[in-house]
Write an enzyme that holds these catalytic residues in place. Sequence first.
Site, PDB file in Angstrom:
ATOM      1  N   ASP A 147      19.218 -17.243  24.947  1.00 11.94           N
ATOM      2  CA  ASP A 147      18.251 -17.060  25.398  1.00 11.94           C
ATOM      3  C   ASP A 147      18.024 -16.269  26.656  1.00 11.94           C
ATOM      4  O   ASP A 147      17.751 -16.672  27.761  1.00 11.94           O
ATOM      5  CB  ASP A 147      17.924 -18.526  25.797  1.00 11.94           C
ATOM      6  N   CYS A 204       6.208 -37.540   8.604  1.00  5.34           N
ATOM      7  CA  CYS A 204       5.911 -38.198  10.304  1.00  5.34           C
ATOM      8  C   CYS A 204       5.626 -36.959  10.935  1.00  5.34           C
ATOM      9  O   CYS A 204       5.130 -35.996  10.701  1.00  5.34           O
ATOM     10  CB  CYS A 204       7.412 -38.252  10.582  1.00  5.34           C
ATOM     11  N   CYS A 207       5.909 -36.252  16.238  1.00  3.43           N
ATOM     12  CA  CYS A 207       5.489 -35.691  17.804  1.00  3.43           C
ATOM     13  C   CYS A 207       4.327 -34.867  17.871  1.00  3.43           C
ATOM     14  O   CYS A 207       3.906 -34.756  18.808  1.00  3.43           O
ATOM     15  CB  CYS A 207       6.524 -34.367  17.132  1.00  3.43           C
ATOM     16  N   CYS A 211       2.268 -35.920  21.947  1.00  3.57           N
ATOM     17  CA  CYS A 211       2.061 -34.924  22.823  1.00  3.57           C
ATOM     18  C   CYS A 211       0.998 -34.959  23.951  1.00  3.57           C
ATOM     19  O   CYS A 211      -0.040 -35.483  23.553  1.00  3.57           O
ATOM     20  CB  CYS A 211       1.881 -33.788  22.357  1.00  3.57           C
ATOM     21  N   CYS A 254       9.848 -31.541  29.687  1.00  8.05           N
ATOM     22  CA  CYS A 254       8.338 -32.508  28.637  1.00  8.05           C
ATOM     23  C   CYS A 254       9.534 -33.235  27.083  1.00  8.05           C
ATOM     24  O   CYS A 254      10.599 -31.978  26.960  1.00  8.05           O
ATOM     25  CB  CYS A 254       7.855 -31.970  28.381  1.00  8.05           C
ATOM     26  N   CYS A 257       8.051 -35.202  22.250  1.00  6.15           N
ATOM     27  CA  CYS A 257       7.957 -34.709  21.372  1.00  6.15           C
ATOM     28  C   CYS A 257       9.445 -35.655  20.719  1.00  6.15           C
ATOM     29  O   CYS A 257       9.786 -35.372  19.203  1.00  6.15           O
ATOM     30  CB  CYS A 257       7.455 -33.592  20.815  1.00  6.15           C
ATOM     31  N   CYS A 261      10.613 -38.967  17.599  1.00 10.88           N
ATOM     32  CA  CYS A 261      11.208 -37.931  16.891  1.00 10.88           C
ATOM     33  C   CYS A 261      12.435 -39.060  16.182  1.00 10.88           C
ATOM     34  O   CYS A 261      13.482 -39.174  16.984  1.00 10.88           O
ATOM     35  CB  CYS A 261      12.369 -36.896  17.195  1.00 10.88           C
TER      36      CYS A 261
END
Length: 360
Positions: A147, A204, A207, A211, A254, A257, A261
């Site tokens: 990252d 599905c 998610c 939110c 957060c 989501c 799952c």
Amino acid sequence: MPDPAASAAPSPDPRHVAARIRAIAADMGFQRCGIAGIELAEDEAHLRDWLAQGLYGTMDWMARHGTMRARPAELLPGTVRVISVGLDYGRNDDDSAWETLADGRRAYIARYALGRDYHKLMRNRLQTLARRIGEEIGPFGHRVFVDSAPVLERALARNAGLGWIGKHTCLIDKRGGSWFFLGEIYVDVPLPIDPPASAHCGTCTRCIDVCPTQAIVAPHRLDARRCISYLTIEHDGAIPEPLRAPIGNRIFGCDDCQLVCPWNKFAKRHDEPDFRARNNLDTATLAELFAWDEDEFLQRTEGSPIRRSGHRRWLRNLAVALGNAPTTPETLAALHSRRDSGDTLVDEHVDWALARHGEI
């Protein structure tokens, strides 16, 4: 006179090298490892469209690097393969996460940020992995990423077989869920490529539906400007007023989501001690954290990903959460303690919070 070609050591079998890389990665604690090529044309087109719509908010670096993010050989010339790894951080604590979200007095911090900052830990492990690969095959061109550069890591991980990109844009492993970090080693060795992961989200939409700010505007399409993780971590200014109430008690990131799952419900996870919660951040109240002055904030967040937000944004986020908290003497006392602090950003959010409680 001996023939130099006859005495030269044979080149290692690429398939054997790939198998050894996976074995070494597993030995070093990575739960998943795969090898991808560098062709990302479809993902580049998706990225260009996302950028063209301005969905990246103020994260200008997303657009600054142009095509380099989707073209590994432009970032590191000579790259022909990418070794992608995944490291678990989520424990089986989904119930406690939901309990914290349901208790408006407590602070919710994204699970990845409760413990040690993953960047240095993963980078060190990846550098060690690269060194051990070199011991097997000799010197080779490479660079480690965690990252830390324009890398399309989820697309590369998908192509390496680590998982598919879910409708929430997180990577999902069929056996391990989505609670894991990604890291990469760009290499100049033509290793055999793993088959990409196939998608298993089906119909599905949990998610998308869960939110709080409706930031997932379509499957695989996130509007960062509405995302709580962006608003509480990346965004430097005032949080848009219509989005403050939906934030609830989420003060840094957060996880909703991921919490809903289905693939996470029965996923097998591995506990990494470095990622366990520090400073009781998984149980702390909003008022307790709001009382931290800057010195205490810096001391308690040393080695934590939370530190990058800075004390000012920390207070801004907590003020919003306190505005959404139950109206109690503790809540009101905390907000009044920061009123007229002299920082216009903090003051604006404190005044908003007090107005929510009928104090202004």
